[in-house]
Scaffold this motif. Structure first.
Motif, PDB file in Angstrom:
ATOM      1  N   TYR A  11      13.483  47.190   8.816  1.00 57.73           N
ATOM      2  CA  TYR A  11      14.135  47.645  10.045  1.00 57.73           C
ATOM      3  C   TYR A  11      13.218  47.389  11.241  1.00 57.73           C
ATOM      4  O   TYR A  11      12.171  48.017  11.391  1.00 57.73           O
ATOM      5  CB  TYR A  11      14.491  49.122   9.937  1.00 57.73           C
ATOM      6  N   PHE A  12      13.609  46.448  12.077  1.00 61.06           N
ATOM      7  CA  PHE A  12      12.792  45.972  13.191  1.00 61.06           C
ATOM      8  C   PHE A  12      12.261  47.097  14.094  1.00 61.06           C
ATOM      9  O   PHE A  12      11.081  47.072  14.477  1.00 61.06           O
ATOM     10  CB  PHE A  12      13.617  44.967  14.009  1.00 61.06           C
ATOM     11  N   PRO A  13      13.065  48.106  14.446  1.00 63.90           N
ATOM     12  CA  PRO A  13      12.557  49.141  15.353  1.00 63.90           C
ATOM     13  C   PRO A  13      11.419  49.982  14.790  1.00 63.90           C
ATOM     14  O   PRO A  13      10.735  50.682  15.559  1.00 63.90           O
ATOM     15  CB  PRO A  13      13.782  50.018  15.624  1.00 63.90           C
ATOM     16  N   TYR A  14      11.211  49.953  13.479  1.00 63.52           N
ATOM     17  CA  TYR A  14      10.113  50.723  12.903  1.00 63.52           C
ATOM     18  C   TYR A  14       8.769  49.997  13.014  1.00 63.52           C
ATOM     19  O   TYR A  14       7.726  50.577  12.714  1.00 63.52           O
ATOM     20  CB  TYR A  14      10.393  51.032  11.434  1.00 63.52           C
ATOM     21  N   LEU A  15       8.797  48.733  13.423  1.00 63.95           N
ATOM     22  CA  LEU A  15       7.552  47.997  13.654  1.00 63.95           C
ATOM     23  C   LEU A  15       6.922  48.442  14.976  1.00 63.95           C
ATOM     24  O   LEU A  15       7.617  48.881  15.891  1.00 63.95           O
ATOM     25  CB  LEU A  15       7.820  46.492  13.708  1.00 63.95           C
ATOM     26  N   SER A  16       5.605  48.308  15.077  1.00 60.45           N
ATOM     27  CA  SER A  16       4.931  48.528  16.358  1.00 60.45           C
ATOM     28  C   SER A  16       4.741  47.187  17.062  1.00 60.45           C
ATOM     29  O   SER A  16       4.892  46.114  16.441  1.00 60.45           O
ATOM     30  CB  SER A  16       3.565  49.184  16.129  1.00 60.45           C
ATOM     31  N   TRP A  17       4.378  47.250  18.334  1.00 65.94           N
ATOM     32  CA  TRP A  17       4.179  45.978  19.040  1.00 65.94           C
ATOM     33  C   TRP A  17       2.990  45.214  18.474  1.00 65.94           C
ATOM     34  O   TRP A  17       2.987  43.970  18.459  1.00 65.94           O
ATOM     35  CB  TRP A  17       4.035  46.210  20.541  1.00 65.94           C
TER      36      TRP A  17
END
Length: 274
Positions: A11-17
């Motif tokens: 899930y992309f939104p759980y990654l940090s920048w």
């Protein structure tokens, strides 16, 4: 939980920048934007049918995907261009211009982050053309950006199963809240299907002769209320969870193959050849 059907590690939104900044081989990471709609599906199905199909199929496909293939789901785009249903309460629709702008700006953000493969995974029949326009314009703008405007149902694994499970009449006319979608929702969200309210209704007023048709090679523009009083186009009364389970399995198998193929894909570059 925000991710719902999507595996949390995909899930992309759980990654940090910083996760994204340091991600290896970003040019081949597959980013998928699931796209659905919030629109009427008769009295027996929830408004979220198309969106639920996108996230359920994608989530199960990502769960089965080889862990060595990097692929992530963006948050679902729940709203789509649904103005053919806007006479029925509850339908939420974006304009063509708004949906096109959202797709373009999401894609531009993904490109800016260093990714070069983006799948538009659409489950709503009222908007494939908009995705195709966005994909072409993005390809013109970014010569190294591979964009895939895909319709969830068109994976080749579904055809034979559909022919086996559904009548020819249903396959031709059951395009909205009929046996196919109702069966699939009985598999995905059974607690939100009200079979006691299911009502069969096939298109009223469609040309019965000549070359023009509701869908197909030579279609006419229509609003849902032109063809149906209930909002249903098809026969949901024959739907079963067993049929839905089989359709879901076929869709998931097909989408595993799609993501694998996108991962392996290279843009043609004939223009570079001397």
């Amino acid at each position: 939980m925000m991710h719902g059907f999507i595996p949390s590690d995909r899930y992309f939104p759980y990654l940090s920048w910083t996760d994204i900044a340091s991600m290896p081989d970003k040019e081949n990471v597959v980013i998928v934007q699931p796209i659905g709609a919030i629109e009427q599906h008769g009295a027996h199905l929830p408004l979220a049918v198309d969106s639920a199909i996108s996230v359920a199929v994608l989530g199960k496909a990502l769960d089965q995907l080889d862990s060595n293939i990097p692929a992530y789901s963006l948050p679902p785009l729940y709203y789509g261009k649904s103005n053919e249903h806007w006479h029925f309460p509850g339908t939420i629709t974006l304009s063509t211009q708004t949906l096109l702008a959202v797709l373009m700006e999401v894609a531009e953000s993904i490109y800016r982050a260093g990714f070069r493969k983006l799948v538009f995974m659409n489950s709503h029949g009222g908007q494939p053309q908009i995705l195709e326009i966005a994909a072409r314009d993005l390809r013109q703008q970014y010569e190294d950006f591979a964009i895939f405007p895909l319709f969830t149902w068109r994976v080749p694994t579904v055809g034979a199963i559909a022919q086996e499970l559904f009548t020819p009449k249903e396959l031709k006319f059951g395009i909205h809240a009929g046996d196919v979608e109702t069966s699939l929702l009985l598999s995905i969200l059974p607690d939100h299907v009200k079979m006691e309210r299911a009502k069969a209704e096939y298109p009223l007023g469609e040309p019965q002769s000549g070359v023009l048709s509701m869908e197909g090679a030579l279609p006419f523009a229509w609003m849902t209320r032109d063809l149906s009083k209930s909002g249903v186009l098809g026969d949901p009364t024959t739907a079963t969870r067993e049929k839905g389970d089989r359709i879901l399995t076929a869709l998931v198998t097909g989408w595993v193959q799609v993501i694998e193929d996108v991962y392996q894909f290279s843009l043609p570059t004939a223009w570079k050849c001397k």
